[in-house]
Enzyme design. Structure first.
Site, short mmCIF file in Angstrom:
data_model
loop_
_atom_site.label_atom_id
_atom_site.label_comp_id
_atom_site.label_asym_id
_atom_site.label_seq_id
_atom_site.Cartn_x
_atom_site.Cartn_y
_atom_site.Cartn_z
N LYS A 177 0.84 -1.22 0.00
CA LYS A 177 0.00 0.00 0.00
C LYS A 177 0.86 1.25 0.00
O LYS A 177 0.64 2.17 -0.79
CB LYS A 177 -0.91 0.02 1.23
CG LYS A 177 -1.60 1.36 1.45
CD LYS A 177 -2.42 1.41 2.72
CE LYS A 177 -1.72 1.91 3.93
NZ LYS A 177 -1.61 3.36 4.10
N ASN A 178 1.81 1.31 0.92
CA ASN A 178 2.54 2.57 1.08
C ASN A 178 3.51 2.85 -0.07
O ASN A 178 3.88 4.01 -0.29
CB ASN A 178 3.21 2.63 2.45
CG ASN A 178 2.18 2.82 3.56
OD1 ASN A 178 1.02 3.17 3.28
ND2 ASN A 178 2.57 2.57 4.79
N ARG A 209 -4.48 10.35 3.90
CA ARG A 209 -3.26 11.08 4.27
C ARG A 209 -2.29 11.19 3.08
O ARG A 209 -1.65 12.20 2.87
CB ARG A 209 -2.59 10.33 5.44
CG ARG A 209 -1.22 10.79 5.78
CD ARG A 209 -1.22 12.10 6.53
NE ARG A 209 0.13 12.60 6.70
CZ ARG A 209 0.41 13.75 7.27
NH1 ARG A 209 -0.54 14.51 7.75
NH2 ARG A 209 1.65 14.16 7.38
N CYS A 217 -5.83 13.00 12.10
CA CYS A 217 -6.31 11.69 11.73
C CYS A 217 -6.39 10.81 12.95
O CYS A 217 -6.15 11.26 14.05
CB CYS A 217 -5.42 11.07 10.68
SG CYS A 217 -3.98 10.32 11.38
N ARG A 243 -1.02 15.21 12.52
CA ARG A 243 0.01 14.81 11.55
C ARG A 243 0.42 16.03 10.73
O ARG A 243 -0.06 16.23 9.61
CB ARG A 243 -0.49 13.66 10.67
CG ARG A 243 -0.66 12.39 11.49
CD ARG A 243 -1.24 11.25 10.70
NE ARG A 243 -0.30 10.60 9.81
CZ ARG A 243 -0.58 9.51 9.12
NH1 ARG A 243 -1.76 8.95 9.22
NH2 ARG A 243 0.32 8.98 8.31
N ASP A 275 3.62 0.47 12.15
CA ASP A 275 2.44 -0.10 11.48
C ASP A 275 2.20 -1.57 11.86
O ASP A 275 1.20 -2.16 11.46
CB ASP A 275 2.58 0.01 9.95
CG ASP A 275 2.49 1.45 9.48
OD1 ASP A 275 2.08 2.32 10.27
OD2 ASP A 275 2.85 1.71 8.31
N ARG A 312 -8.97 -0.05 3.61
CA ARG A 312 -8.07 0.96 3.04
C ARG A 312 -6.74 0.33 2.65
O ARG A 312 -6.06 0.83 1.75
CB ARG A 312 -7.75 2.04 4.09
CG ARG A 312 -8.79 3.10 4.28
CD ARG A 312 -8.23 4.16 5.21
NE ARG A 312 -6.87 4.48 4.83
CZ ARG A 312 -5.87 4.70 5.68
NH1 ARG A 312 -6.05 4.66 6.97
NH2 ARG A 312 -4.66 4.97 5.23
N1 EPU Z 1 5.77 14.58 11.13
C1 EPU Z 1 5.79 15.92 11.43
N2 EPU Z 1 5.93 16.81 10.41
C2 EPU Z 1 6.03 16.43 9.11
C3 EPU Z 1 6.01 15.06 8.80
C4 EPU Z 1 5.87 14.14 9.84
O1 EPU Z 1 5.70 16.31 12.60
O2 EPU Z 1 6.15 17.30 8.24
C5 EPU Z 1 5.68 13.60 12.22
C6 EPU Z 1 4.41 12.75 12.14
O3 EPU Z 1 3.32 13.44 12.72
C7 EPU Z 1 4.82 11.51 12.90
C8 EPU Z 1 6.30 11.34 12.49
O4 EPU Z 1 6.73 12.63 12.06
O5 EPU Z 1 4.73 11.74 14.26
C9 EPU Z 1 6.58 10.35 11.38
O6 EPU Z 1 5.71 10.64 10.29
P1 EPU Z 1 6.02 10.17 8.79
O7 EPU Z 1 6.08 11.38 7.94
O8 EPU Z 1 7.21 9.27 8.80
O9 EPU Z 1 4.73 9.33 8.46
P2 EPU Z 1 3.80 9.44 7.18
O10 EPU Z 1 4.61 9.64 5.96
O11 EPU Z 1 2.70 10.38 7.45
C10 EPU Z 1 3.96 6.91 6.60
C11 EPU Z 1 2.98 5.78 6.38
C12 EPU Z 1 2.34 5.40 7.70
C13 EPU Z 1 3.44 4.98 8.66
C14 EPU Z 1 4.47 6.10 8.82
C15 EPU Z 1 5.66 5.73 9.67
C16 EPU Z 1 2.24 6.15 4.14
C17 EPU Z 1 1.16 6.57 3.21
N3 EPU Z 1 1.98 6.21 5.43
O12 EPU Z 1 3.18 7.97 7.14
O13 EPU Z 1 1.52 4.30 7.41
O14 EPU Z 1 2.89 4.69 9.92
O15 EPU Z 1 4.97 6.47 7.51
O16 EPU Z 1 6.31 4.63 9.16
O17 EPU Z 1 3.31 5.73 3.71
C18 EPU Z 1 -0.26 2.83 7.72
O18 EPU Z 1 0.08 2.28 6.67
O19 EPU Z 1 -1.12 2.34 8.52
C19 EPU Z 1 0.35 4.10 8.08
C20 EPU Z 1 -0.17 4.92 8.98
#
Ligand code: EPU
Length: 426
Positions: free
Chosen positions: A22-23, A93, A117, A122, A305, A397
């Site tokens: 998915k990701n 997201r 979310c 986030r 995850d 999802r």
């Molecule tokens: N964060 C910030 N500012 C930013 C970006 C991130 O504060 O500009 C914080 C986030 O709030 C969080 C941490 O940094 O506390 C890490 O966030 P990250 O950006 O790594 O996560 P993401 O890109 O929003 C992806 C996956 C998530 C997975 C996380 C961590 C996708 C679409 N989503 O989210 O997947 O948990 O990386 O590995 O790739 C899931 O699949 O269930 C899922 C939530």
């Protein structure tokens, strides 16, 4: 209002095939905006997050054709609009990936803020910082992020902390940007490597994906290719834990065992047998599940995850386990649901103390987010009696036909339609 109804207590046996990640898929589908010719993605999972990505592309003028099961052709060459519609963006997201791809392609993007979310706040400050480093101006107008620039120029981007989404968005914005972009403190998840491989196969020059420094030399043209998305590490891990929780014996096929190392190591630690093959992994249990401590970390650490699913397994263990997950603010919302099934878990902020109870009992529960929902499926499969899981749209999802796949392993799981009126009184 559909539910999963699970009659638990049946050990899972047999073989299961993991779908595309998915990701990775949400990133690669968004990346097709940068491709100057039609391109084909294989191993695209049939999940609702991907349907939404495809709708967003179509709304912006792309041609998307389903060529066969899990194979989709994307032609974004006629797209003219850099505007993502609010109704579609708010439900996912990963819609933030359109910021980087639209900026890279049109030098302008309008993408509604994803908002809070189920995992907590986030923010996207690191994404915006990356775009600004490359020369884009940004403003938030009526809940929509507006990015604009006359020209992007390669630069150094240093992330304050590791973020998967901002690393991916920085790659998107930099891939066709003149000069050299260096991303420091980059995330190293398998889907970041997959994205770089996809873009490099089209002609991009991205080096270092999978390490914490990624160097990108901007190119002008990306050619059309056919590319197969990597298998889903988290889907595979979920079935590994399901096999362990039901004391079953399952061969999980279409996996990259290297991506599963942290999950494999923890399963072995708690007494589960994991055998690795080239593209498959067998999980079996012939003794008790033991306690452990667990802390989630960015890749190659134990993935957040997988935390809810593994914590569910630990409710069945001997002894007391400590689980720490501080990647998001709120990844323990499922605990209240597991308690309804007899789990003994206390949570203080980002730390959960799990007192193993040996067995769970079926109950009506609600999925609070995608991985929380997967954890409840595992709990239901392992529990004595009937578990009814509500709000399964969260699960769908990210898991392709989870009920069918589990039925093929002998599980008694049904997807049942409940009219709203019955659901309100049940
Ligand atoms: N964060 C910030 N500012 C930013 C970006 C991130 O504060 O500009 C914080 C986030 O709030 C969080 C941490 O940094 O506390 C890490 O966030 P990250 O950006 O790594 O996560 P993401 O890109 O929003 C992806 C996956 C998530 C997975 C996380 C961590 C996708 C679409 N989503 O989210 O997947 O948990 O990386 O590995 O790739 C899931 O699949 O269930 C899922 C939530």
């Amino acid at each position: 209002m559909d539910k999963y109804v699970i009659k638990g207590g049946i050990p899972l046996h047999g073989e299961i095939v993991v779908s595309g990640a998915k990701n990775a898929a949400v990133a690669l589908v968004a990346a097709t905006i940068l491709c100057d010719e039609p391109c084909i993605l294989e191993n695209v999972p049939e999940i609702s997050d991907i349907s939404i990505c495809i709708k967003i592309l179509k709304e912006m003028g792309a041609d998307v054709k389903i060529l066969g099961k899990n194979t989709v052709e994307f032609d974004t060459t006629h797209m003219t609009s850099p505007v993502v519609p609010y109704e579609l963006a708010r439900s996912m997201r990963a819609s933030s990936y359109f910021l980087g791809t639209l900026l890279g392609r049109f030098h302008e993007a309008y993408v509604p803020l994803p908002g809070g979310c189920d995992l907590g706040d986030r923010p996207i400050d690191q994404h915006l910082k990356a775009f600004a480093c490359l020369g884009a101006d940004y403003a938030i107008e009526s809940g929509t992020v507006h990015l604009k620039t006359d020209a992007l120029i390669g630069n150094q981007i240093y992330f304050d902390f590791i973020t998967v989404g901002a690393t991916i968005n920085a790659i998107f914005a930099a891939v066709k940007t003149k000069g050299l972009t260096i991303i420091e403190n980059a995330a190293k998840e398998p889907h970041i490597v997959d994205l770089a491989n996809f873009l490099n196969s089209m002609g991009a020059d991205i080096r270092g994906a999978g390490t914490d420094v990624i160097k990108i030399r901007g190119i002008e043209y990306l050619k059309g290719i056919t590319y197969a998305i990597i298998p889903d590490q988290i889907e595979a891990g979920t079935y590994m834990v399901a096999a362990a929780a039901t004391k079953g014996n399952v061969l999980i096929k279409n996996v990259i065992p290297k991506h599963l190392e942290s999950i494999t190591a923890k399963l072995r630690k708690v007494g589960v047998t994991v055998e690795e093959f080239d593209e498959s992994i067998r999980v079996s249990v012939d003794g008790p599940i033991m306690k452990t401590s667990l802390k989630t970390m960015p890749h190659p650490g134990f993935p957040t995850d997988m935390q809810p699913q593994f914590s569910t397994l630990l409710t069945l263990a001997y002894g007391t386990s400590i689980v720490t997950d501080d990647i998001f603010d709120n990844r323990f919302r499922y605990v209240a649901e597991l308690r309804r099934m007899g789990a003994d878990i206390s949570v203080d902020g980002t730390v959960a103390v799990i007192q193993g109870v040996g067995k769970l009992t079926g109950a009506p529960v609600k999925a609070t987010d995608l991985r929380a929902g997967a954890a409840l499926v595992i709990a239901g499969l392992a529990a004595e009696g009937i578990t009814e899981i509500d709000d399964i749209y969260h699960i769908e999802r990210g898991y392709e036909t989870i009920d069918e796949k589990l039925r093929a392993l002998g599980a008694d799981i049904k997807r049942v339609y409940y009219p709203e009126s019955i659901a309100m009184t049940s």
